[in-house]
Write a protein that holds these residues in place. Structure first.
Motif, mmCIF file in Angstrom:
data_model
loop_
_atom_site.group_PDB
_atom_site.id
_atom_site.type_symbol
_atom_site.label_atom_id
_atom_site.label_comp_id
_atom_site.label_asym_id
_atom_site.label_seq_id
_atom_site.Cartn_x
_atom_site.Cartn_y
_atom_site.Cartn_z
ATOM 1 N N UNK A 25 4.769 6.788 -0.858
ATOM 2 C CA UNK A 25 4.855 7.769 -0.123
ATOM 3 C C UNK A 25 4.174 8.868 0.658
ATOM 4 N N UNK A 26 4.698 9.039 1.100
ATOM 5 C CA UNK A 26 3.212 10.861 2.516
ATOM 6 C C UNK A 26 2.917 11.536 0.630
ATOM 7 N N UNK A 27 2.276 12.111 0.561
ATOM 8 C CA UNK A 27 1.895 13.703 -0.605
ATOM 9 C C UNK A 27 0.236 13.560 0.099
ATOM 10 N N UNK A 28 0.418 15.058 -0.167
ATOM 11 C CA UNK A 28 -1.005 15.746 0.421
ATOM 12 C C UNK A 28 -1.837 15.595 -0.264
ATOM 13 N N UNK A 29 -2.992 14.830 0.367
ATOM 14 C CA UNK A 29 -4.416 14.746 -0.323
ATOM 15 C C UNK A 29 -4.521 13.512 -0.825
ATOM 16 N N UNK A 30 -3.183 12.475 -0.757
ATOM 17 C CA UNK A 30 -3.330 11.271 -1.406
ATOM 18 C C UNK A 30 -4.293 10.492 -0.762
ATOM 19 N N UNK A 31 -4.685 10.471 1.189
ATOM 20 C CA UNK A 31 -5.908 9.204 1.538
ATOM 21 C C UNK A 31 -6.711 9.848 0.890
ATOM 22 N N UNK A 32 -7.183 10.601 0.290
ATOM 23 C CA UNK A 32 -8.529 11.028 0.133
ATOM 24 C C UNK A 32 -8.752 10.383 -1.508
ATOM 25 N N UNK A 33 -7.544 10.523 -1.912
ATOM 26 C CA UNK A 33 -7.649 10.069 -3.823
ATOM 27 C C UNK A 33 -7.639 9.262 -3.992
ATOM 28 N N UNK A 34 -6.726 8.137 -2.285
ATOM 29 C CA UNK A 34 -7.756 6.412 -2.207
ATOM 30 C C UNK A 34 -8.870 6.120 -2.234
ATOM 31 N N UNK A 35 -9.558 7.118 -1.045
ATOM 32 C CA UNK A 35 -11.002 6.996 -0.627
ATOM 33 C C UNK A 35 -11.678 6.814 -1.691
ATOM 34 N N UNK A 36 -11.522 7.774 -3.363
ATOM 35 C CA UNK A 36 -12.048 7.711 -3.122
ATOM 36 C C UNK A 36 -12.569 7.244 -5.014
ATOM 37 N N UNK A 37 -11.180 6.176 -5.339
ATOM 38 C CA UNK A 37 -10.881 4.857 -5.777
ATOM 39 C C UNK A 37 -11.216 4.133 -5.497
ATOM 40 N N UNK A 38 -11.949 3.998 -4.378
ATOM 41 C CA UNK A 38 -12.434 2.528 -3.907
ATOM 42 C C UNK A 38 -14.018 2.931 -3.409
ATOM 43 N N UNK A 79 0.754 6.876 -8.813
ATOM 44 C CA UNK A 79 1.531 7.689 -9.551
ATOM 45 C C UNK A 79 2.781 6.807 -9.050
ATOM 46 N N UNK A 80 3.808 7.543 -9.281
ATOM 47 C CA UNK A 80 5.444 7.243 -8.747
ATOM 48 C C UNK A 80 5.327 7.325 -7.049
ATOM 49 N N UNK A 81 3.837 7.305 -6.214
ATOM 50 C CA UNK A 81 4.177 7.251 -4.969
ATOM 51 C C UNK A 81 4.433 6.729 -4.277
ATOM 52 N N UNK A 82 3.358 5.291 -5.086
ATOM 53 C CA UNK A 82 2.834 3.804 -5.103
ATOM 54 C C UNK A 82 3.917 3.133 -4.839
ATOM 55 N N UNK A 83 4.420 1.998 -3.834
ATOM 56 C CA UNK A 83 4.757 0.792 -3.253
ATOM 57 C C UNK A 83 4.623 -1.032 -3.509
ATOM 58 N N UNK A 84 3.774 -0.205 -2.694
ATOM 59 C CA UNK A 84 3.182 -1.546 -2.786
ATOM 60 C C UNK A 84 2.126 -2.085 -2.197
#
Length: 421
Positions: A117-130, A181-186
């Motif tokens: 699900x679209x969420x402000x700042x989530x793209x950076x959060x994913x990039x940080x994890x990678x 979190x809850x914004x994750x789908x697949x």
């Protein structure tokens, strides 16, 4: 004749937060080794504060003092050591090894595809994890849908070379699930097949946009920003390169004085590698009031000095351009939309600059600006290849994108983050 692999790369961890860690590399030499090592260090979010490099054509001894780019950064030192070791020629090689022997094969490219699900700042959060998982982002395609979901396609390589295992793939998806979190789908992770080749290709930019983005001369606004960083920069707004063939009977001395920035030593090493220049001895002094001095004793690949005036001019021109202006940042109109464009030169080996996507998404997140879509493409100009990051930005009341002031604030924040200012 060789040395123990345990002694090839040594890391002395800093005892306090205000001290640097020291990385020592002692191994057989190879063309471009300094570039490869400094690139890995930049990938791990570390800045090289100073360094010494010495080579004799067969062996390399390198000492680098490094600090995290951010105080909150957690560095996986064991993983860093393994990556540095992987870049060094085998410790079982003879002193008289062949510098031009084939290097390691490229890492396989994987496609990470996930819905959220679209969420402000989530793209950076994913990039940080990678980045934390030692996964390097090669290409990105982020596509929102009308129902509020986002399909993210990340083309990645694995620094640990373990994505062929089920456990590693599951670990990546578990980390993404935790951060979203809850914004994750697949989530799906697989080898990138030929059907995705079109998403990795080149992109044509409008001529006016390309001319502004790839201009070799920094804008007046950029120069003004440099001068605001430090009193000494009011008089030093461009790099100074001095060529001296009298100091040494067998080496050309390059003296570089320029504004310091994140990844500066990587940039110098990259240019040397791409121009077939060997740094036989180099000293990278600590930054003083934002200014860095470097003394490099260099040779051509044939072991001779750089005496051809045209080659001297070309090398100095390239160093001046990319030490002062290594990353290009502009905002342009794309039809009714507003697009942030960031570009950096690609190594002749095909590798792009580390952590650019991380830094840009971080800067936009701190400004509270939402990214509608994003992608990484390649673009060719007459003399080199570029990696171009394209971000479609969403309008907000805080940053009306039609405002020149808002655009200037965005460009300056992104550029400062990329340069480490």
């Amino acid at each position: 004749m060789g040395i123990r692999c345990d002694d090839v790369v040594l890391i002395e961890r800093a005892k306090t937060s205000d001290e640097p860690s020291v990385i020592t590399v002692n191994c057989p030499d190879k063309a471009g080794l300094g570039c490869d090592l400094s690139r890995i260090i930049l990938e791990f979010g570390l800045c090289i504060t100073r360094g010494d490099s010495s080579k004799d054509g067969r062996w390399c001894y390198l000492v680098l003092w490094v600090v995290p780019q951010h105080s909150s950064l957690k560095v996986d030192w064991e993983s860093l050591k393994c990556r540095l070791l992987s870049a060094c020629p085998s410790c079982l090689f003879s002193y008289y090894f062949n510098q031009h022997s084939n290097g390691p094969s490229p890492s396989p490219l994987y496609l990470l595809k996930f819905w959220c699900l679209d969420q402000k700042g989530s793209l950076h959060d994913v990039t940080r994890v990678l980045c934390e998982l030692d996964l390097s982002i090669q290409r990105v395609k982020v596509m929102p849908t009308p129902d509020g979901r986002v399909l993210d396609l990340f083309f990645i390589t694995d620094g640990l070379e373990l994505l062929d295992t089920k456990r590693r793939r599951e670990d990546v998806c578990e980390h993404l699930t935790a951060v979203l979190g809850k914004n994750f789908i697949n989530c799906e992770l697989q080898l990138a097949g030929p059907e995705y080749e079109r998403l990795r290709g080149f992109s044509d930019l409008p001529p006016a946009v390309a001319e502004e983005l790839f201009s070799s001369e920094p804008s007046d606004k950029y120069t003004s920003m440099l001068q605001a960083l430090s009193p000494s920069m009011k008089t030093v707004n461009k790099a100074t390169i001095t060529v001296d063939n009298l100091m040494s009977p067998v080496h050309t001395l390059l003296q570089i004085r320029c504004v310091d920035h994140k990844g500066l030593i990587y940039d110098v090493m990259r240019i040397s590698k791409d121009c077939n220049i060997q740094i036989v001895y180099g000293r990278f002094s600590s930054s003083v009031e934002g200014i860095r001095n470097m003394d490099l004793f260099v040779q051509q690949t044939d072991g001779k000095k750089i005496v051809d005036p045209e080659r001297q001019i070309a090398l100095c021109s390239r160093l001046k351009e990319e030490t002062l202006h290594p990353l290009r940042v502009i905002i342009a109109n794309r039809g009714p939309d507003t697009e942030l464009l960031v570009a950096n030169p690609v190594e002749l080996s095909g590798k792009g600059r580390p952590r650019v996507f991380y830094d840009v998404t971080f800067a936009l997140k701190t400004l509270g600006i939402c990214i509608f879509s994003a992608e990484i493409v390649r673009h060719s100009t007459s003399d080199r290849q570029w990696e171009v990051y394209k971000f479609l930005l969403e309008e907000s009341s805080e940053f009306p994108l039609a405002s020149s002031r808002a655009r200037s604030l965005i460009v300056n924040r992104v550029r400062r983050t990329l340069m480490g200012w």
